[in-house]
Scaffold this motif. Structure first.
Motif, PDB file in Angstrom:
ATOM      1  N   GLU A 120       9.531  17.641   8.844  1.00  7.63           N
ATOM      2  CA  GLU A 120       9.046  18.775   8.216  1.00  7.63           C
ATOM      3  C   GLU A 120       7.748  18.008   7.373  1.00  7.63           C
ATOM      4  O   GLU A 120       6.701  18.659   7.393  1.00  7.63           O
ATOM      5  N   SER A 121       7.934  17.049   6.858  1.00  6.28           N
ATOM      6  CA  SER A 121       6.594  16.323   6.169  1.00  6.28           C
ATOM      7  C   SER A 121       5.631  15.957   7.223  1.00  6.28           C
ATOM      8  O   SER A 121       4.393  16.219   6.975  1.00  6.28           O
ATOM      9  N   GLY A 124       4.137  19.247   8.445  1.00 10.13           N
ATOM     10  CA  GLY A 124       3.290  20.127   7.465  1.00 10.13           C
ATOM     11  C   GLY A 124       2.141  19.243   6.680  1.00 10.13           C
ATOM     12  O   GLY A 124       1.210  19.993   6.402  1.00 10.13           O
ATOM     13  N   THR A 230       9.098  25.124   9.883  1.00  9.63           N
ATOM     14  CA  THR A 230       7.851  24.856   9.113  1.00  9.63           C
ATOM     15  C   THR A 230       6.941  25.928   8.509  1.00  9.63           C
ATOM     16  O   THR A 230       6.163  25.992   7.711  1.00  9.63           O
ATOM     17  N   THR A 233       7.055  26.015   4.781  1.00 11.07           N
ATOM     18  CA  THR A 233       6.074  25.007   4.293  1.00 11.07           C
ATOM     19  C   THR A 233       4.777  25.601   4.186  1.00 11.07           C
ATOM     20  O   THR A 233       3.999  25.697   3.266  1.00 11.07           O
ATOM     21  N   LEU A 257       8.331  23.357   1.067  1.00 13.41           N
ATOM     22  CA  LEU A 257       8.976  22.215   2.256  1.00 13.41           C
ATOM     23  C   LEU A 257      10.338  21.887   1.981  1.00 13.41           C
ATOM     24  O   LEU A 257      10.879  21.707   2.860  1.00 13.41           O
TER      25      LEU A 257
END
Length: 309
Positions: A120-121, A124, A230, A233, A257
C-alpha cells in the motif's frame, strides 16, 4: 532561454528511466519464478480483467477529468515501480521475519502485516506527486471563494480524483501481481502434468486446476480488490489536502493509509481460513466495502467540475 528548459525536462526523463529500469527488473524477477512460458501465459490471463477495471475508472474520470498523462503515470507506476518495490521488499521482509519468528509465524506476519504495509505504501507513493499540486490549487481557489457550492464542488472533485488516481495505480499493481501468481500456478500445473504423464496417467483439464482457481479468485472474484484498498489512501490524501481544519488535514492521510493496510491485511488473512472462512470474509467484509466505495464513486461523479491540470 534554453537553460530553464533543461530542469523541466529532467524530471520526466528521470521518471521514465526509473520506470523502464523497474519494468526490466520486474520481468526478470517474475520470469525467475514462472519461466518464460509461465510468464507469457500469466500475461495473457492477467490482461483479461484489465479492461473492465479501467473502464470503471475511466467512467469516474468523466467527473475528475484527470489528464491522460497523470493516469498513465499512475498505471505504469503501479505495474512497474510499485510491483518491483513490493517484490524485493516482501522477499526481504519474509526472510527477516522467518529468521526471527520461525517459518510459520514469520509467513503469517509477512502476509498479514508486512506485505500490506509495503504494497500500500508503494502503490500510494505516486499519489503524492499526482494529487498534491492540483488539489492544493483547488483548495486555494475554494478559500478565495468560500461559498457552499464552491466547497461542494471541491469535495466532489477531490474524492473523484483520489479514487481515480489510486485506482489506476492499484490496477497496474494488480495486473503485475496477477502475472506472477497466474504464471506461477501454470508452471506448477505443468510440472504436475508432466509427472502424471510420467506415471502413465492420462492428461486432462484437471491438470490445470491451480491455474483455474487462481484465475477465478483473482480475475473474477476480486478484480477490484487492490483498487479498493488503495482508494482509502487516495481518500485520506484528498481530505488532508482540501480540509480547512487542522486535525483532518494532518491525520487524514496517515489514517487513510492505515485503513488501506488493515483492509489489505484482513483480505490476506482470509486466504488462510479455508474456503468457508474466505467466503465469509468476502461476503461480510469485501462486498460491503466495495458497495460503499461504489456509492462514494457515484456521489463523487454526480457533479461536474473543473479538471485536474
Amino acid at each position: 532561454m534554453s537553460s530553464p528548459s533543461r530542469p523541466r525536462s529532467a524530471g520526466p526523463t528521470a521518471t521514465g528511466l526509473v520506470l523502464a529500469a523497474s519494468a526490466v527488473l520486474l520481468v526478470h524477477l517474475v520470469q525467475a519464478q514462472t519461466g518464460t512460458t509461465g510468464l507469457l501465459v500469466g500475461l495473457g490471463l492477467a490482461v483479461l480483467p484489465l479492461p473492465f477495471v479501467l473502464a470503471a475508472l475511466t467512467w469516474l474520470n468523466q467527473s475528475a477529468r484527470v489528464p491522460a498523462r497523470r493516469l498513465a503515470l499512475c498505471l505504469v507506476w503501479g505495474s512497474c515501480a510499485a510491483a518491483t518495490i513490493a517484490m524485493l521488499a516482501n522477499g526481504w521482509a519474509s526472510d527477516t521475519l522467518t529468521a526471527l519468528q520461525g517459518s510459520s509465524r514469520g509467513e503469517t506476519l509477512g502476509a498479514e502485516f508486512a506485505s500490506p504495509l509495503i504494497e500500500e505504501s508503494a502503490k500510494g507513493a505516486v499519489l503524492l506527486l499526482t494529487m498534491a499540486p492540483p488539489l492544493r490549487r483547488w483548495a486555494r481557489a475554494a478559500r478565495l471563494a468560500p461559498t457552499p457550492p464552491a466547497r461542494a464542488r471541491l469535495r466532489h472533485r477531490a474524492v473523484a480524483t483520489g479514487l481515480v488516481l489510486s485506482g489506476f495505480s492499484a490496477c497496474g499493481f494488480a495486473f503485475a501481481e496477477n502475472v506472477l501468481y497466474l504464471g506461477r500456478a501454470f508452471t506448477d500445473d505443468q510440472r504436475q502434468r508432466l509427472d502424471a504423464i510420467g506415471l502413465g496417467l492420462s492428461p486432462s483439464l484437471r491438470d490445470y486446476d491451480d491455474t483455474v482457481r487462481t484465475f477465478v479468485l483473482r480475475a473474477l472474484l476480486s478484480p477490484f480488490a487492490h483498487p479498493l484498498f488503495t482508494a482509502l489512501t487516495g481518500l485520506g490524501l484528498a481530505v488532508a489536502l482540501t480540509s480547512r481544519r487542522r486535525w483532518p488535514a494532518r491525520l487524514a492521510a496517515p489514517l487513510g493509509l492505515l485503513a488501506a493496510v488493515a483492509l489489505h491485511g484482513a483480505w490476506n488473512a482470509a486466504a488462510g481460513l479455508g474456503t468457508h472462512g474466505f467466503l465469509l470474509v468476502y461476503a461480510a467484509l469485501m462486498v460491503p466495502c466495495f458497495a460503499a466505495l461504489t456509492g462514494l464513486a457515484l456521489w463523487a461523479g454526480a457533479r461536474p467540475g473543473p479538471g485536474v491540470r
